[in-house]
Each structure stands twice: as structure tokens, then as C-alpha cells.
Scaffold this motif. Structure first.
Motif, mmCIF file in Angstrom:
data_model
loop_
_atom_site.group_PDB
_atom_site.id
_atom_site.type_symbol
_atom_site.label_atom_id
_atom_site.label_comp_id
_atom_site.label_asym_id
_atom_site.label_seq_id
_atom_site.Cartn_x
_atom_site.Cartn_y
_atom_site.Cartn_z
ATOM 1 N N ASP A 17 -2.667 4.237 3.778
ATOM 2 C CA ASP A 17 -2.920 3.156 2.739
ATOM 3 C C ASP A 17 -2.223 3.763 1.283
ATOM 4 O O ASP A 17 -1.695 2.852 0.543
ATOM 5 C CB ASP A 17 -4.682 3.047 2.498
ATOM 6 C CG ASP A 17 -4.979 1.849 1.771
ATOM 7 O OD1 ASP A 17 -3.965 0.930 1.661
ATOM 8 O OD2 ASP A 17 -6.022 1.807 1.171
ATOM 9 N N ASP A 18 -2.736 4.745 1.105
ATOM 10 C CA ASP A 18 -2.006 5.545 0.015
ATOM 11 C C ASP A 18 -0.443 5.446 0.062
ATOM 12 O O ASP A 18 0.104 4.959 -1.121
ATOM 13 C CB ASP A 18 -2.478 6.903 -0.111
ATOM 14 C CG ASP A 18 -3.395 7.305 -1.321
ATOM 15 O OD1 ASP A 18 -3.820 6.282 -2.049
ATOM 16 O OD2 ASP A 18 -3.557 8.572 -1.732
ATOM 17 N N ILE A 19 0.143 5.597 1.123
ATOM 18 C CA ILE A 19 1.884 5.534 1.067
ATOM 19 C C ILE A 19 2.064 4.487 0.998
ATOM 20 O O ILE A 19 3.019 3.915 0.219
ATOM 21 C CB ILE A 19 2.122 6.237 2.385
ATOM 22 C CG1 ILE A 19 1.826 7.862 2.646
ATOM 23 C CG2 ILE A 19 3.520 5.948 2.862
ATOM 24 C CD1 ILE A 19 2.109 8.357 4.006
ATOM 25 N N ALA A 20 1.706 3.204 1.727
ATOM 26 C CA ALA A 20 1.911 1.896 1.270
ATOM 27 C C ALA A 20 1.726 1.348 0.085
ATOM 28 O O ALA A 20 2.555 0.851 -0.520
ATOM 29 C CB ALA A 20 1.311 1.150 2.382
ATOM 30 N N TYR A 21 0.690 1.813 -0.501
ATOM 31 C CA TYR A 21 0.180 1.362 -1.856
ATOM 32 C C TYR A 21 1.304 1.897 -2.915
ATOM 33 O O TYR A 21 1.685 1.167 -3.991
ATOM 34 C CB TYR A 21 -1.068 1.874 -2.256
ATOM 35 C CG TYR A 21 -1.485 1.538 -3.418
ATOM 36 C CD1 TYR A 21 -2.226 0.540 -3.848
ATOM 37 C CD2 TYR A 21 -1.524 2.651 -4.834
ATOM 38 C CE1 TYR A 21 -2.640 0.130 -5.268
ATOM 39 C CE2 TYR A 21 -2.091 2.385 -5.880
ATOM 40 C CZ TYR A 21 -2.758 1.039 -6.142
ATOM 41 O OH TYR A 21 -3.042 0.662 -7.491
ATOM 42 N N ALA A 22 1.568 3.153 -2.773
ATOM 43 C CA ALA A 22 2.443 3.727 -3.826
ATOM 44 C C ALA A 22 3.940 3.386 -3.530
ATOM 45 O O ALA A 22 4.559 3.153 -4.702
ATOM 46 C CB ALA A 22 2.540 5.363 -3.358
ATOM 47 N N ILE A 23 4.391 2.970 -2.324
ATOM 48 C CA ILE A 23 5.643 2.360 -2.259
ATOM 49 C C ILE A 23 6.097 1.014 -2.279
ATOM 50 O O ILE A 23 6.730 0.612 -3.194
ATOM 51 C CB ILE A 23 6.375 2.939 -0.853
ATOM 52 C CG1 ILE A 23 6.241 4.416 -0.711
ATOM 53 C CG2 ILE A 23 7.626 2.422 -0.701
ATOM 54 C CD1 ILE A 23 6.774 5.014 0.666
ATOM 55 N N HIS A 24 5.339 0.407 -1.648
ATOM 56 C CA HIS A 24 5.418 -1.234 -1.194
ATOM 57 C C HIS A 24 4.923 -2.034 -2.626
ATOM 58 O O HIS A 24 5.845 -2.848 -2.796
ATOM 59 C CB HIS A 24 4.682 -1.994 -0.171
ATOM 60 C CG HIS A 24 5.074 -0.956 1.322
ATOM 61 N ND1 HIS A 24 4.262 -0.627 2.023
ATOM 62 C CD2 HIS A 24 6.276 -0.777 1.428
ATOM 63 C CE1 HIS A 24 4.838 -0.210 3.201
ATOM 64 N NE2 HIS A 24 6.282 -0.028 2.824
ATOM 65 N N ASP A 25 4.192 -1.631 -3.437
ATOM 66 C CA ASP A 25 3.816 -2.197 -4.476
ATOM 67 C C ASP A 25 5.081 -2.079 -5.442
ATOM 68 O O ASP A 25 5.398 -2.963 -6.488
ATOM 69 C CB ASP A 25 2.448 -1.756 -5.157
ATOM 70 C CG ASP A 25 1.334 -2.367 -4.449
ATOM 71 O OD1 ASP A 25 1.382 -3.074 -3.616
ATOM 72 O OD2 ASP A 25 0.070 -1.911 -4.863
ATOM 73 N N LEU A 26 5.596 -0.838 -5.506
ATOM 74 C CA LEU A 26 6.884 -0.860 -6.496
ATOM 75 C C LEU A 26 7.998 -1.736 -6.306
ATOM 76 O O LEU A 26 8.563 -2.148 -7.156
ATOM 77 C CB LEU A 26 7.366 0.578 -6.390
ATOM 78 C CG LEU A 26 6.333 1.817 -7.045
ATOM 79 C CD1 LEU A 26 7.172 3.029 -6.951
ATOM 80 C CD2 LEU A 26 6.224 1.346 -8.724
ATOM 81 N N GLU A 27 8.103 -1.835 -4.915
ATOM 82 C CA GLU A 27 9.050 -3.028 -4.437
ATOM 83 C C GLU A 27 8.781 -4.412 -5.260
ATOM 84 O O GLU A 27 9.606 -5.086 -5.780
ATOM 85 C CB GLU A 27 9.015 -3.344 -2.902
ATOM 86 C CG GLU A 27 9.493 -2.136 -2.021
ATOM 87 C CD GLU A 27 9.472 -2.766 -0.732
ATOM 88 O OE1 GLU A 27 9.369 -3.998 -0.485
ATOM 89 O OE2 GLU A 27 9.078 -1.754 0.342
ATOM 90 N N ASP A 28 7.552 -4.765 -5.128
ATOM 91 C CA ASP A 28 7.089 -6.045 -5.741
ATOM 92 C C ASP A 28 7.236 -6.155 -7.096
ATOM 93 O O ASP A 28 8.107 -7.016 -7.958
ATOM 94 C CB ASP A 28 5.496 -6.288 -5.443
ATOM 95 C CG ASP A 28 5.144 -6.688 -4.060
ATOM 96 O OD1 ASP A 28 6.190 -6.802 -3.258
ATOM 97 O OD2 ASP A 28 3.951 -6.708 -3.739
#
Length: 513
Positions: free
Chosen positions: A247-258
Motif C-alpha cells: 500500500d505504501d509503495i502504490a501510494y508513493a508511486i501511483h499518486d505521483l503519476e496522477d
């Protein structure tokens, strides 16, 4: 001859029998299918991750796509660890590491997330405690656990999804209640586990984060029973720790994409902060906290505050050299890489975003280890120190350059008022004696469920939790919170429009209540 049920596969209501509709042979795979088939899972497609999905079409993540990516990352981590000979004995000793369990928990971890992202969580918690008199308030993780154990209503039985113990335990990022369980409560430990301390503005309100309401504490105990003596009462299971890390990994990376896609992240602002700290690190480190806090917009001051905060909260892993290296790596990858050109929707831009995300995900997934005796602030599964610091810097960029924006605050203040008004309107509807038979059926069912929870079977009137009138008021309050938390962003807006008389829809066009 019957064989004893594997304790990890034991379902909430006993045994391990499959239910109508189960297609998978593995009980944990069946859990995964039950979660995906739930309407609570489907609704996540209309719930805000950070940027509202209603405003940007399909360009940004919602809670559904976020959950799918957490499941993808979590499964990859679990498969790597399960295949690693270095960890096999330790994983068995700690209670197991099954990729199906991790995937199912990842898919379920945000089921209880209310409309409008974390803002909705904060608003509903305040209303639940201060307006409706619910000591447990509202917490998204506890709401997810409530959904899989009780509020998924099926026919005459309210049994949740009847998931296995292992999957329910893996959903519990914070395996304690707000106030009392376990004893001693983890908020009293020194240092307290991550999330267990009370909010600084309300120190008597119990833990800020928790995994289950008091009404589900027996379910929590049953889920954790197979892990008794293997991990501490307050510690995540290995599978929960993997899900939390994913969850931490997805939050850190994929939100930056957005943020890059919608043009929120500006290269100059991010570069100024990161490079300002790199240029002035020595000077900034010598400033007292008060002078740093009054530094206003001085480039580098905010990230220096992050460095100090990490030292205070996570001295077990925080390291100045690793922090400096993380700032440099993020600068190269983010400032000189992803943000070097605005996102224009071209194939080249899409490919670059995809490459950025894939490169970072691989880097972080490959930096996972298992430890037998983790810090009180960590799970058994964690990132190497270098990558842990990189995630903190990535999350800093998210907070500093998105969550602190005035234009986001403008929308969130409106969303907070909308939720508060909606809760008040539903409470008034429930209390209207002439409307009892016209309440939305689900709201009516949720009131009955909450009444039953607060009045144990066989107890005489007044022998339950609180007096009769007080118990009824709390049951109605919990029902309203459950009802609102299960709406999408769009449903919350449309429902308030209808209740306010602003909707122009014909009553036959309204969504099913």
C-alpha cells in the motif's frame, strides 16, 4: 473420516465449507473472489483516491484501481519472499506467507473508505464521536473490517463475507480497537506502534488508527487466534505487513503519476525545494526548530522539517546519509526525469509515465526483507533503509505540493460541509415518526443490525450497552455512518441534492436507496 480444519482457513462462522458461488478450490482464493464480487468493491471505482475521479475522467486513480495495484504489488512481494530459501523457516514460524491471502487482503483493505478520500474519513470520525455519541467514531480500516464481517447484508443473515481467519488477519493493518483491545493497549507502549498514539488535538480519544470497532472485537480475536504465540498481540501478521508495505509503495508511486498527468506537480517548485535543501543542508540543520518553522517559503526548509520528524519518530531506521541519498535519487528520477516535460497525452508521454512507475515499483519490491524482531514501529516485512527513505521523500512531495494546495483545500471544505449536512439530513429522516416505513431499505436494515449489536442476544432490555434510549440513539448513529460510508462520491452529492430539493431528476430516475 473428517480432517481438522486448518486454523488459518477457518471461517468466521466456523468450519471451512464453501458457499454458493465459490468457484475456487483454495479457501483463500475463494476469499479473493468473494471480495471482488462484493458491491462494496465495485463502488470503489467512484471513490476518491486523492484527486476526485469525477473531475478528471479516467486519467487518475480511484480507490478501485489503487486497490488493484496494491494487490499486484503485494502478490509480487509475497511470491518472492515465499520462494526465498533465506526466509522459509522464519515465515513458517511467524504464521505463514500465502500470496492468495495477501492479494485478497489488498483487494479488501479499502472497502470501508468513505466518499472523498481521507477527508471523508476525518469528517465522519468527528461527526460520529462528537455529534452521534459513538465512542469508536469512524476509521476507514475498521470500517473495512466491519464490512467483511457484518454489514455485507445477504438475505436474512448478516454474516459479512465470511472470510478465512488468515485473510481477515491480513486486513488488520492495526490489530487493535480504538480504546481497549488488546490489554495492555499498544498506545501505552514506548514507543507505540505506528498509528497507535492518540491524535495530538484529542489525547483522550484513543488511538488515531485502529483496525476494528468494539462490535467486531470477537471477530478480531478469532482471526488472530492462529497467530497467538507467534507474533505479538499488537503486531501485524506477515501477510498484513506485506499488504501494508505494498500500500505504501502504490501510494508513493501511483499518486505521483496522477499529479503529473493533471499538471499539478510543477518541476520548478519541486526542484526548488529538493535542490534548496541540498545547497543549504548544513545551514538548515543548524537552525533551531522555531526558526525553521518561521522560515516560511524558504527553499529546503520543509524537507529539513521532514528529516527532523523522521529522526524523532523513526530513529530505529532514520539515517542522514540515507536521507541525503534519497533526496538525490528522487531529484534525478522525478525532477530531471518525469517532470522534465509536461504530460501532453502523447504515446511518448504515456510510455514515460509507465516506465517511471515500473522502474520504481521494481526497485522497491526488490528491496523487501523479513526480520524476526522488528522495531515497534515496523512490521516483520519492511523495505531496506535506502528505499525506506526514498518512499518518505516521495510521500513528502505528495503532501507538500498537492495536499497543501489552496485549490484542493477549497474543494475539500465544500466536501466536508456536504458530508456533515448529509449526515444531519439522514438523522432527521430516521427520527421523523411519520417516515419510518419510507426509510431507504438499506438504512432500515443497518439500524436493525446496529440495534442487535448493542443488545446482546438474550439480554433483558436495559442490560445491553447503555440504556434503552441511549442504545437506540447510538444504533441510529452507527447506521447513518455505515450508510454514508458506503456511498460513492457521486452518490453522496446526488443524495444531498435530492434531500435538499435541488435535484431536477424525476423520482423514478433516482438511484436505488
Amino acid at each position: 473420516m473428517t480432517h481438522p480444519v486448518d486454523p488459518r482457513a477457518r471461517r468466521l462462522f466456523g468450519g471451512s465449507a464453501t458457499a454458493y458461488g465459490d468457484l475456487a478450490g483454495s479457501p483463500f482464493r475463494a476469499d479473493r473472489d468473494r471480495i471482488v464480487s462484493s458491491p462494496f468493491f465495485s463502488r470503489l471505482g467512484g471513490v476518491t483516491q486523492v484527486i476526485s475521479p469525477g473531475g478528471s475522467g479516467l486519467l487518475v486513480h480511484n480507490r478501485l484501481t489503487h486497490s488493484l495495484k496494491v494487490a499486484q504489488v503485494g502478490r509480487a512481494i509475497a511470491e518472492r519472499l515465499a520462494a526465498d530459501d533465506r526466509y522459509r523457516d522464519l515465515l513458517d514460524k511467524l504464521g505463514g506467507c500465502d500470496p492468495d491471502v495477501v492479494e485478497a487482503a489488498a483487494l479488501a483493505h479499502d472497502l470501508g473508505h468513505p466518499p472523498f478520500g481521507h477527508l471523508g474519513e476525518q469528517v465522519l470520525d468527528r461527526l460520529a464521536r462528537q455529534r452521534l455519541g459513538l465512542p469508536d467514531g469512524f476509521e476507514g480500516n475498521a470500517q473495512s473490517y466491519r464490512i467483511v464481517t457484518s454489514t455485507e447484508i445477504r438475505g436474512t443473515a448478516t454474516i459479512g463475507l465470511d472470510l478465512t481467519a488468515a485473510v481477515r488477519a491480513a486486513i488488520l493493518k492495526y490489530p487493535w480497537t480504538r480504546h481497549d483491545h488488546p490489554d495492555p493497549h499498544p498506545r501505552d507502549l514506548d514507543p507505540a506502534p505506528r498509528g497507535a498514539t492518540p491524535p495530538p488535538d484529542d489525547p483522550t480519544s484513543g488511538s488515531l488508527k485502529f483496525g476494528a470497532y468494539t462490535t467486531e472485537v470477537d471477530d478480531l480475536r478469532q482471526a488472530r487466534a492462529p497467530f497467538a504465540g507467534r507474533i505479538a498481540d499488537w503486531q501485524q501478521t506477515v501477510e498484513a505487513s506485506i499488504m501494508d508495505t505494498a500500500d505504501d509503495i502504490a501510494y508513493a508511486i501511483h499518486d505521483l503519476e496522477d499529479f503529473h498527468r493533471v499538471g499539478v506537480l510543477q518541476q520548478g517548485a519541486v526542484a526548488g525545494e529538493l535542490m534548496g535543501w541540498q545547497r543549504e543542508a548544513t545551514t538548515l540543520r543548524e537552525l533551531p526548530d522555531g526558526a525553521l518553522d518561521t522560515g516560511g517559503r524558504r527553499p529546503g526548509a520543509a524537507i529539513e522539517r521532514l528529516r527532523r520528524r523522521l529522526h524523532r519518530r523513526d530513529s530505529w531506521i532514520s539515517d542522514d546519509d540515507a536521507f541525503a541519498a534519497a533526496v538525490e535519487h528522487v531529484r534525478v528520477e522525478l525532477v530531471d526525469g518525469l517532470l522534465a516535460a509536461p504530460f501532453d497525452g502523447s504515446l511518448a508521454a504515456e510510455q514515460y509515465v509507465t516506465g517511471f512507475s515500473a522502474r520504481w515499483t521494481r526497485r522497491l519490491v526488490d528491496a523487501i526483507e523479513v526480520v524476526a524482531e522488528p522495531s515497534m514501529r515496523s512490521g516483520h516485512v519492511l523495505l531496506h533503509a535506502a528505499q525506506w527513505h526514498e518512499v518518505q521523500v516521495l510521500k513528502f512531495v505528495h503532501h507538500r505540493f498537492v495536499l497543501e494546495r489552496p485549490d484542493l483545500a477549497l474543494h475539500q471544505r465544500g466536501q466536508a460541509r456536504l458530508l456533515a449536512t448529509l449526515v444531519e439530513a439522514l438523522v432527521a429522516w430516521i427520527l421523523d415518526p411519520g417516515e419510518e416505513t419510507r426509510l431507504p431499505r438499506r438504512l432500515h436494515d443497518l439500524v436493525e443490525l446496529a440495534e442487535a449489536e448493542l443488545m446482546p442476544p438474550g439480554a433483558a432490555d436495559g442490560a445491553g450497552r447503555g440504556s434503552g434510549p441511549d442504545r437506540m440513539a447510538r444504533a441510529r448513529g452507527r447506521a447513518v455512518i455505515d450508510f454514508v460510508a458506503a456511498l460513492t462520491d457521486g452518490q453522496a452529492v446526488a443524495l444531498l441534492d435530492a434531500l435538499s430539493g435541488r435535484s431536477r431528476q424525476l423520482w423514478t430516475d433516482a438511484f436505488v436507496l
